[in-house]
Design an enzyme around this catalytic site. Sequence first.
Site, PDB file in Angstrom:
ATOM      1  N   CYS A  54       1.343   2.368  19.453  1.00 19.44           N
ATOM      2  CA  CYS A  54       2.577   1.587  19.352  1.00 19.44           C
ATOM      3  C   CYS A  54       2.651   0.529  20.451  1.00 19.44           C
ATOM      4  O   CYS A  54       3.402  -0.422  20.341  1.00 19.44           O
ATOM      5  CB  CYS A  54       3.807   2.488  19.351  1.00 19.44           C
ATOM      6  N   PHE A 115      -1.799   9.009  29.441  1.00 16.18           N
ATOM      7  CA  PHE A 115      -3.203   9.134  29.034  1.00 16.18           C
ATOM      8  C   PHE A 115      -3.394   9.257  27.526  1.00 16.18           C
ATOM      9  O   PHE A 115      -4.490   9.515  27.078  1.00 16.18           O
ATOM     10  CB  PHE A 115      -3.842  10.352  29.707  1.00 16.18           C
ATOM     11  N   GLN A 120      -7.182   8.052  21.585  1.00 15.81           N
ATOM     12  CA  GLN A 120      -7.426   6.961  20.642  1.00 15.81           C
ATOM     13  C   GLN A 120      -8.830   6.399  20.820  1.00 15.81           C
ATOM     14  O   GLN A 120      -9.519   6.096  19.849  1.00 15.81           O
ATOM     15  CB  GLN A 120      -6.422   5.831  20.894  1.00 15.81           C
ATOM     16  N   THR A 190       8.381  11.760  10.466  1.00 18.06           N
ATOM     17  CA  THR A 190       7.545  12.676  11.249  1.00 18.06           C
ATOM     18  C   THR A 190       6.468  11.912  11.997  1.00 18.06           C
ATOM     19  O   THR A 190       5.351  12.363  12.129  1.00 18.06           O
ATOM     20  CB  THR A 190       6.885  13.711  10.317  1.00 18.06           C
TER      21      THR A 190
END
Length: 415
Positions: A54, A115, A120, A190
């Site tokens: 994000c 972290f 990712q 969710t």
Amino acid sequence: MHNKSKYFYAIGLSYKKADAEVRGHFSLSDTAKENILVQAKENGIESLLVISTCNRTEMYGFAEHPYQLIQLLCDNTKGTVEEFQEVAYVHKNKDAINHMFRVGSGLDSQILGDFEIIFQLKAGARASKKHQLLNSFTERLVNSVIRASKRIKNETQLSSGATSVSFASVQYIMNNVEQISKKNILLFGTGKIGRNTCENLVKHTKNPHITLINRTKDKAEEVAGKFNLIVKDYDNLAEELNASDIAIVATGAHSPTVYKDLISTKKPLLVLDLSIPKNVNEDIRELDNITLVHLDDLAKITDDTLEKRKTFIPEAEAIILEITAEFNAWLDTLKFVPTIQAIKHKLTHFKNTELNNQRKKLTDFNEDQAELISNNIIQKITNQFAHHLREDSDSSDESIELIKKIFQLETTDNV
């Protein structure tokens, strides 16, 4: 870094210059990530790693020009090249390497020391490997970054205290709502941050009145089972919203899912929008009983924790420096080895020709002495070159080209 035309680039955008809306335009679903890798493979790109959270969307890859990577990103998102250029950064070679270290170590995170990103990076590397888009350079780099982040986590307190946005949101709720355990809480969607917030709420508030609504009900039931929540149908959204004291919106929709017309309650309602792009329409601020808090506001809860964390930045940077140096040393040897070997080969060829000539001319030719002296000279000359290439790594590519020209070398580039 590879042949003359290939450079290692990091291109992307982050919360630093791009607001939530713009980041939303460039955010990548799993399908989009997959499509980028497939397309990269078709375009003959040799190595590419993609991450999207994000707070940032980034690509690390080899290309002749960063535009090749930017194009891949824009082809697979809503964003345009013009929009990207306004907020983007492009790092090349050493700077790109340093950028990945800072990102992976939580030094570039919106919340210092967060972290999350390292997972990712790992997932991105796995996906690239599956598509044979992870060359030895990138794989070694990612592993070095993972090592650095582990050490920073273990050896410094860069990530001590309350950190993630989900934790910040729970802190916000706890600090702003009294008798939290008696309040009705609705979790709509969710999304990952929503789930984490929910998990933290269950843990810290001992609240039995948490309701979960999701567009796809089975997904909701899966999450609810884990936390012992009540699941309601998507059709009951308005009714549940109005029965709540706190609504957490963590849907992944591309346009608002909660707006003023849904609200009829007159009692105070705290709405937390944890979605990118925003999923709660600003128009609900017009109602006096509504408090709307967005992800970006929560990230600003830079409390003492973050001030404290700042003091550990030098320690973290020292660790990064150490591991970057190791990585660069590996890279240098990789880059110079073929050239140095070729010089040595060439000089040995000169030596052999010369010794053959002298052997014929000189009657008392001392084979051993000649071998010894010429080998020592070859070693010294080769060391001079190796030293120059190692020390002057900024212009080493030009140096290598020049050396190849002078000695007329044919080296095979194994990098």
